[in-house]
Enzyme design. Structure first.
Site, PDB file in Angstrom:
ATOM      1  N   ALA A  69      56.550  59.475  16.167  1.00 26.13           N
ATOM      2  CA  ALA A  69      57.000  59.693  17.545  1.00 26.13           C
ATOM      3  C   ALA A  69      56.160  60.776  18.220  1.00 26.13           C
ATOM      4  O   ALA A  69      55.773  60.651  19.377  1.00 26.13           O
ATOM      5  CB  ALA A  69      58.479  60.067  17.562  1.00 26.13           C
ATOM      6  N   PHE A  75      61.303  61.286   8.799  1.00 29.34           N
ATOM      7  CA  PHE A  75      59.869  60.962   8.868  1.00 29.34           C
ATOM      8  C   PHE A  75      59.448  60.389  10.214  1.00 29.34           C
ATOM      9  O   PHE A  75      58.275  60.440  10.575  1.00 29.34           O
ATOM     10  CB  PHE A  75      59.493  59.995   7.733  1.00 29.34           C
ATOM     11  CG  PHE A  75      59.867  58.559   7.987  1.00 29.34           C
ATOM     12  CD1 PHE A  75      59.013  57.712   8.681  1.00 29.34           C
ATOM     13  CD2 PHE A  75      61.070  58.033   7.534  1.00 29.34           C
ATOM     14  CE1 PHE A  75      59.354  56.389   8.922  1.00 29.34           C
ATOM     15  CE2 PHE A  75      61.426  56.721   7.769  1.00 29.34           C
ATOM     16  CZ  PHE A  75      60.564  55.891   8.467  1.00 29.34           C
ATOM     17  N   LYS A  76      60.410  59.843  10.967  1.00 32.75           N
ATOM     18  CA  LYS A  76      60.042  59.224  12.243  1.00 32.75           C
ATOM     19  C   LYS A  76      59.466  60.240  13.230  1.00 32.75           C
ATOM     20  O   LYS A  76      58.847  59.858  14.211  1.00 32.75           O
ATOM     21  CB  LYS A  76      61.233  58.479  12.839  1.00 32.75           C
ATOM     22  CG  LYS A  76      61.619  57.258  12.005  1.00 32.75           C
ATOM     23  CD  LYS A  76      62.678  56.412  12.685  1.00 32.75           C
ATOM     24  CE  LYS A  76      63.022  55.173  11.862  1.00 32.75           C
ATOM     25  NZ  LYS A  76      63.808  55.492  10.626  1.00 32.75           N
ATOM     26  N   ASP A  77      59.670  61.533  12.963  1.00 37.88           N
ATOM     27  CA  ASP A  77      59.066  62.575  13.798  1.00 37.88           C
ATOM     28  C   ASP A  77      57.542  62.440  13.858  1.00 37.88           C
ATOM     29  O   ASP A  77      56.942  62.682  14.901  1.00 37.88           O
ATOM     30  CB  ASP A  77      59.398  63.966  13.238  1.00 37.88           C
ATOM     31  CG  ASP A  77      60.833  64.390  13.563  1.00 37.88           C
ATOM     32  OD1 ASP A  77      61.376  63.942  14.591  1.00 37.88           O
ATOM     33  OD2 ASP A  77      61.397  65.177  12.776  1.00 37.88           O
TER      34      ASP A  77
END
Ligand SMILES: *Cc1c(COP(=O)(O)O)cnc(C)c1O
Length: 433
Positions: free
Chosen positions: A111, A106-108
């Site tokens: 970022a 999910f950090k995509d």
């Protein structure tokens, strides 16, 4: 929109300042001065909107004062080049799959959004280049590097400890080339972090190049995570299952669930939340006792949640003015040992043919235990199980297919700059860039 610090001792910041600084001068976390409620008409028709369309509406509420419409729309649409769908796991439990982005976690989302917003500000300033320094023990580096990959005007230096990250993780930031430089430090993660900190404090270096960080607490990484909760609601509404919706978030540093709570404050009709923890049970204990007692983190198989002092607790505390009764009526907790996580992965696979990763397993289990009759549950599947291939396969006794985009990283050629752990070597290197 102005941003204040949760510590209350730093001046108000513009969005631009908050994004470039990351952390406020008093070491607090930035919070937007107001959180706009979205109109009922938006929720009445939300199921007719695509993920990108509804995210743009949410983004306008956060960033519309500071970024013009056309640019904001482009930033949102570019960021969400992949879907965050809900997948049915049981009659009443759905998985919000947040692993369809470039690095399968999910950090995509945060970022990618931050990279594009930073680029927008750099262009506005007429600056040529900004340099992002990030220290990683594995996953943050890949999300940041891929989020910024190919974004003009930004160069990223990823510092990682030599021999201390998995091959899969390493390949996700060392094979990219272009505007991404991987710096392989002869030391441990703390050495990498110390180098980054020293670099930010070095006057000569900061005159030579504009440096910034891309920490997960940055508002530009944190706020966009609200988008997919609105999408979860929209897609559940399409299915006729949005009444009494319970959202469960596997949590470590608590950024992801805090973004969901921001969504709730904006009017998203979620009945209640569950924060699912691994053995790191600080927030769980806070819910039971009202006392927040950070401790050293413990290593688990859901290692992205091995956090003993979750930064975003400060944001939750601020959002509800420290009202423990209110927080504990809206959010319930759960904490699971590695054995419980493994049992859950095994059982979910045999009962439902759905492969969970160790983080998502905490979320699924908490819903399985806590969901009441008439409620529908959505948990975040925060990473693709292939990212934890060995653990998952050893647990469920079946093969996990590696998605093409992950396999592609592993075929790439590794490029890195080897670095000693003393600051003077690192500084010399940057001064020549
Ligand atoms: C970062 C991460 C988490 C924890 O998210 P927080 O926002 O820190 O609570 C959970 N699962 C995975 C796979 C992660 O990478």
């Amino acid at each position: 929109m102005k941003y204040y610090s949760t510590n209350g001792k730093a001046p108000l910041a513009t969005l631009h300042e908050a994004v470039v600084k990351g952390l406020a001068g008093d070491r607090g976390l930035y919070m937007p001065e107001s959180i706009k409620k979205l109109p009922q008409s938006f929720f009445d028709n939300i199921e007719r909107l695509s993920f990108q369309e509804l995210s743009y509406v949410v983004a306008q509420a956060f960033f519309g004062d500071d970024v013009n419409e056309e640019d904001l729309k482009r930033i949102v649409y570019d960021t969400l080049s992949f879907d965050c769908p809900v997948a049915q796991v049981t009659d009443s439990i759905y998985s919000l799959e947040l692993f369809h982005g470039p690095t399968l976690a999910f950090k995509d989302v945060g970022a990618r959004f931050m990279a594009r917003l930073l680029q927008y500000f750099i262009r506005q300033e007429g600056r040529e280049q900004v340099n992002v320094l990030v220290a990683t023990s594995g996953d943050t580096g890949s999300a940041v590097a891929n989020g910024f990959l190919g974004v003009d005007g930004i160069h990223v230096y990823v510092l990682y400890p030599k021999g201390k990250v998995s091959k899969i993780q390493e390949s996700q930031f060392t094979t990219l080339g272009k505007n991404i430089t991987a710096v392989e430090v002869d030391g441990v993660f703390d050495d990498c972090q110390a180098l980054v900190k020293s670099a930010f404090m070095d006057e000569e270096l900061n005159k030579h190049m504009k440096l910034t960080s891309a920490n997960s607490i940055n508002v530009a990484r944190f706020l966009p995570q609200a988008f997919y909760y609105f999408n979860a609601y929209a897609r559940m509404k399409e299915l006729g299952k949005s009444e009494n919706m319970v959202v469960c978030v596997p949590s470590g540093n608590f950024g992801n669930i805090t973004a969901a709570l921001f969504g709730h404050r904006m009017g998203l009709p979620v009945k209640r939340f569950i924060a699912a923890n691994n053995a790191n049970d600080i927030f769980y204990n806070y819910l039971q006792t009202g006392k927040y007692e950070p401790k050293a983190s413990r290593q688990t198989i859901a290692n992205a949640m091995d956090v003993g002092d979750p930064s975003n607790f400060a944001r939750i505390y601020d959002l509800y003015h420290g009202d423990h009764a209110l927080v504990s009526s809206l959010i319930s907790g759960a904490t699971y040992s590695d054995d419980q996580i493994r049992d859950t992965m095994r059982k979910c696979f045999s009962d439902n043919k759905y492969i969970l990763d160790p983080h998502g397993a905490c979320g699924f289990r908490a819903l399985s235990e806590q969901l009441q009759a008439g409620e529908y549950g959505v948990f975040c599947e925060t990473a693709h199980p292939a990212k934890f291939k060995e653990t998952v396969e050893a647990t469920i006794g079946a093969e996990v297919e590696i998605p093409e985009r992950l396999a592609a990283f592993m075929k790439g050629k590794k490029q890195s700059v080897e670095m000693a752990k003393d600051f003077s070597s690192f500084k010399d290197f940057l001064m020549q860039e």
